[in-house]
Design a protein around this motif. Structure first.
Motif, PDB file in Angstrom:
ATOM      1  N   LEU A  21      74.087  34.328  17.789  1.00 29.18           N
ATOM      2  CA  LEU A  21      75.058  33.596  18.451  1.00 29.18           C
ATOM      3  C   LEU A  21      74.700  33.515  20.109  1.00 29.18           C
ATOM      4  CD1 LEU A  21      78.496  35.169  17.227  1.00 29.18           C
ATOM      5  CD2 LEU A  21      77.311  32.868  16.479  1.00 29.18           C
ATOM      6  N   ASP A  26      78.437  31.814  24.081  1.00 29.99           N
ATOM      7  CA  ASP A  26      79.422  31.795  23.205  1.00 29.99           C
ATOM      8  C   ASP A  26      79.950  33.058  23.237  1.00 29.99           C
ATOM      9  OD1 ASP A  26      79.139  29.156  22.871  1.00 29.99           O
ATOM     10  OD2 ASP A  26      78.393  29.368  20.882  1.00 29.99           O
ATOM     11  N   GLY A  36      79.530  38.972  17.296  1.00 32.32           N
ATOM     12  CA  GLY A  36      78.327  39.009  18.157  1.00 32.32           C
ATOM     13  C   GLY A  36      77.845  39.843  19.038  1.00 32.32           C
TER      14      GLY A  36
END
Length: 494
Positions: A89, A93, A146
């Motif tokens: 990711l 983000d 993530g």
């Protein structure tokens, strides 16, 4: 987030569980746990010490694997080198999500904590007021997809002008241990020197040892040495825990509940009132959010002498949050969660009352949805209408129609096997009956956490529903108790 400490390799006396059996039990547990990829985890056991290797796809799953292993009968400690391998990711983000998670949580929203992300590694900078607040920050960020690990050297704990002396730290630890129903403190000795706590003695389970270490850190210990706190099977004997079930005076229970709540950073600043009568605790007053209300009740149930809790706490948010904002906060929290982020949910909010609908694959995921949604700022009440269609679990399904083994009988066997390998449930008086995939639990357990665990275990091995009729052991009434008026006490620490 578990607090690391060095495990002793000294063999415990009277241990009855073979290493190979412990390894097999943990591996079987991993196969029935939703949210864990058992094929990516390896287990080895030597003299009751378990080593976990392999990888998971999120931090919550790694912690869950460690907690499962700690709770297995015969385990004296767990060392984990499990890595976290997530989907790639963008750091931007992940940065957005970790900042959003801290900002959206009612407890951490005002913390002076900043995050930067590089390659999934979150570096935390800032200052919190206590070890418990620091652990809360890490728990919140574990629930973000993530994130692979943390760098925490620059997340410091503010030291006030008044620091607990060694004697005060020892006394506080002793009191917290004596009033915590989850631990047996009868065989534990506490020594403190220059804010370093040394724990000595014997406990019955690795989970118990882990919890005692956490309690020591809560009191302001700079470091905890648990080398000489051994885990031994014989220490599970009920005769050693009799003091935990002796009747307690109402005033003492009230004081212990208030102290427990004070150490919870989600609840400590609330206007919480505590009342006790013959082991029944009533919580009144106000808290700022739904999760604080739930955790206050949970904390009270962990106190020695408490066998029931009436939760009358009212939720008074620090500020009025529009329904549309609450809805967006819940949706964002669900989307970034590593367990349920890939499902689609419909959320509606009316006057702070939130309803979540959708489909998931397991009871664990349904419970996770409720927990995540309850943590959103502004939520006054939550209705969880998430369903898990077709959830029958391993060994159920069409076998009975095809003349195969009775699926209910097989499910009951799996539940009993699960309880047999549980360090806290194996010697409890639990009867299991299953009909059409629905498990009914009857009998008596020692504590409220064990009652909850028995039902959770039934869900994990495939029960579609659980009727939990287990009774929690209550202390015998004292021979004579003077009449007294109940006094409603405000928490002086709010």
């Amino acid at each position: 987030m578990k607090t690391p400490y060095i495990l002793t390799a000294t063999a415990a006396p009277s241990e009855t569980m073979a290493d190979a059996d412990i390894t097999t039990a943990i591996e079987r547990l991993f196969t029935t746990q939703k949210g864990l990829n058992e094929h990516a985890l390896d287990v080895a056991t030597h003299e009751g010490l378990v080593t976990l290797t392999g990888f998971t796809d999120n931090l919550l799953a790694r912690q869950r694997a460690e907690e499962i292993a700690l709770a297995v009968r015969g385990v004296r400690g767990v060392t984990s080198t499990v890595a976290v391998q997530t989907l790639d990711l963008p750091d931007a983000d992940i940065q957005r999500d970790v900042c959003g998670a801290l900002a959206d949580d009612p407890a951490t929203a005002d913390y002076a904590v900043h995050c930067t992300v590089a390659g999934g590694v979150v570096t935390l900078t800032g200052m919190v007021q206590s070890w418990a607040e620091r652990q809360l920050v890490l728990r919140v960020l574990q629930g973000v997809r993530g994130v692979t690990t943390f760098v925490t050297e620059r997340l410091t704990i503010q030291k006030g002008e008044i620091v607990n002396s060694d004697a005060e730290i020892t006394t506080q630890i002793r009191e917290l241990l004596d009033w915590d129903i989850r631990v047996n403190s009868a065989l534990v000795e506490v020594q403190t020197h220059e804010q370093v706590v040394h724990l000595l003695g014997t406990v019955g389970t690795a989970t118990e040892k882990d919890h005692i270490v956490a309690i020591a850190y809560q009191t302001g210990a700079a470091r905890v040495d648990a080398h000489d706190l051994l885990v031994a099977y014989w220490a599970l004997g009920s005769e050693l825990r009799g003091e935990k079930f002796a009747p307690r005076a109402n005033e003492a229970i009230v004081k212990a509940v208030r102290g427990t709540i004070y150490h919870n950073p989600r609840v400590r600043c609330s206007e919480t009132l505590v009342q006790a009568h013959e082991g029944v605790v009533t919580l009144a007053g106000t808290v700022s959010n739904l999760r604080a209300r739930l955790e206050a009740e949970r904390d009270a149930r962990h106190v020695v002498g408490v066998h029931d809790v009436h939760n009358l706490l009212k939720i008074r948010p620090k500020r009025l949050v529009p329904d549309a904002d609450i809805r967006q906060t819940i949706l964002a929290a669900l989307a970034r969660d590593p367990y349920v982020g890939h499902f689609h949910f419909v959320v509606s909010v009316h006057q702070g009352q939130a309803t979540v609908q959708g489909l998931v694959g397991s009871a664990f995921e349904r419970e996770r949805v409720g927990d995540v949604a309850a943590g959103a700022s502004g939520v006054l009440a939550l209705t969880n209408r998430v369903a898990q269609p077709g959830l029958a679990g391993p060994g159920t399904g069409s076998a009975a129609h095809a003349g195969g083994p009775n699926p209910d009988h097989a499910l009951a066997g799996r539940i009993r096997q699960r309880h047999f390998w549980s360090a806290s449930l194996h010697d409890q008086d639990i009867e299991v009956q299953v009909s059409h995939g629905r498990a009914t639990l009857t009998g008596t357990v020692d504590t409220w956490p064990e009652r909850q665990q028995a039902a959770a275990d039934a869900y994990e091995v495939g029960a579609r529903d659980v009727n939990n009729h287990l009774q929690v052991r209550t202390p015998a009434a004292p021979e004579s108790q003077p009449a007294e008026s109940l006094e409603l006490l405000a928490d002086v620490n709010h």
